[in-house]
Design an enzyme around this catalytic site. Structure first.
Site, PDB file in Angstrom:
ATOM      1  N   ARG A  41      -6.408   1.988   6.337  1.00 46.81           N
ATOM      2  CA  ARG A  41      -6.197   1.807   4.897  1.00 46.81           C
ATOM      3  C   ARG A  41      -7.552   1.612   4.249  1.00 46.81           C
ATOM      4  NH1 ARG A  41      -1.966  -2.652   3.159  1.00 46.81           N
ATOM      5  NH2 ARG A  41      -3.612  -4.089   3.724  1.00 46.81           N
ATOM      6  N   SER A 110       6.566   2.218   2.683  1.00 46.26           N
ATOM      7  CA  SER A 110       6.706   0.795   2.376  1.00 46.26           C
ATOM      8  C   SER A 110       7.960   0.560   1.549  1.00 46.26           C
ATOM      9  CB  SER A 110       5.506   0.300   1.559  1.00 46.26           C
ATOM     10  OG  SER A 110       4.315   0.499   2.259  1.00 46.26           O
ATOM     11  N   LYS A 139      -2.703  -8.358  -0.345  1.00 44.49           N
ATOM     12  CA  LYS A 139      -1.971  -7.789  -1.486  1.00 44.49           C
ATOM     13  C   LYS A 139      -1.336  -8.925  -2.262  1.00 44.49           C
ATOM     14  CE  LYS A 139      -0.922  -3.069  -0.197  1.00 44.49           C
ATOM     15  NZ  LYS A 139       0.097  -2.013  -0.297  1.00 44.49           N
TER      16      LYS A 139
END
Lengths: 212, 212
Positions: A41, A110, A139
């Protein structure tokens, strides 16, 4: 997807959270500690930096026979011949992603609700990343998914489910009862002073519920 | 690439520089003013926002029969069925981009030197975007390409060449002598109070060297 994947301990990278400066080193140590899948990521780098990084990481995952998944950037997944892509709710629509990658490449999506989970399955997802299970520095804006909701999603969809978001040595064992396929972990592996030990412990906690 | 493209006036978008709040409106006015190609450039948005925007813009470019090129994001270009992708020096390597998009999709590559231009041609570029010709607010760190270097590149490569970077009504006519295929323009179209008029004037200046 006919190929089988082992989702037990799924490392998601974040260069901002690393305890070492070199991502390759971190990934290799994590794999030695038992990580079964790796997701790259990278939200800040240029496309070229992300591509170059992905090429380097793929050499490591290939050497260990561990699947490599690319977050969001389907073009980079295609460019490096990754095993799959992982798509969030603010990335390309899952159904569109599926048309670009074809049937052979793994598609992870997700989901933070049952409706998102069912839609993702309908759109062709091969597995779900469900979370955030806990508040996390990675996050901060993420919606929290309760253990009850995770169980409900697990009981409703037929594809593999991985929990993500704030999972660490303090809560990893609690996911055994959810009968999910694995734990996706960022900082509880990559930010630790001993990455290999951290991965080993998390895997043992999830599989056996015992602390070292 | 067997299809012919008209590079004469090539609009590159930048949502931060727009004189209107709606990109669709700006693009449509620019096409009405004579823009022959459109490149969507979006460095800040999420993948989903960029994708949704691209889908909306493609409806307009399709209606006018104007080619739509996506900057950097090959996955989004593939997802919306764009006519091509444009790759900068910090995006995926051009040769890799070519393997992902196949032969049918247009591949544009940015170059600011003769060696980059030749390499891009070797890597399979269908056209070059050469610049920055002048200092510009859009890309402040960009290397400046002299008119002499542009001429040299034009005389050396066999693929179409478009100049980019700080091109406006004050200098557009000066590119006639370079015998390049077109001008790529950002703010001199998209930041203007009358986008259609601005496009018309730039096109006339480049093609005929006369001011309105």
């Amino acid at each position: 997807m006919d190929k089988m994947f082992d989702y037990t301990l799924y490392l998601v990278t974040d260069r901002g959270l690393m305890s070492t400066e070199i991502l390759e080193t971190a990934v290799e140590k994590a794999i030695e500690g038992g990580v079964t899948m790796v997701q790259l990521r990278e939200k800040e780098a240029s496309s070229r930096e992300f591509y170059d990084q992905s090429v380097r990481i793929k050499k490591i995952t290939d050497r260990y026979g561990v699947p490599l998944i690319v977050n969001d950037r389907i073009d980079i997944a295609l460019a490096i011949g990754a095993d799959g892509v992982h798509i969030g709710q603010s990335d390309l629509p899952a159904a569109v992603a599926r048309t670009i990658i074809g049937r052979e490449m793994l598609l992870g999506v997700s989901a933070s609700s049952l409706s998102e989970a069912l839609q993702a399955q309908l759109d062709g997802a091969d597995y779900l990343g469900v979370g955030a299970m806990f508040h996390t520095g990675t996050k901060q804006e993420a919606q929290i998914v309760s253990m009850e909701k995770l169980l409900r999603i697990r009981q409703t969809v037929r594809i593999p489910v991985v929990a993500i978001g704030g999972i660490d040595r303090g809560n990893a064992a609690s996911f055994r009862k959810a009968k999910i396929d694995g734990l996706a972990v960022v900082s509880a592996i990559i930010s630790q002073p001993d990455i290999k030990d951290a991965a080993e412990e998390l895997k043992r906690l999830f599989l056996e519920g015992v602390t070292v």
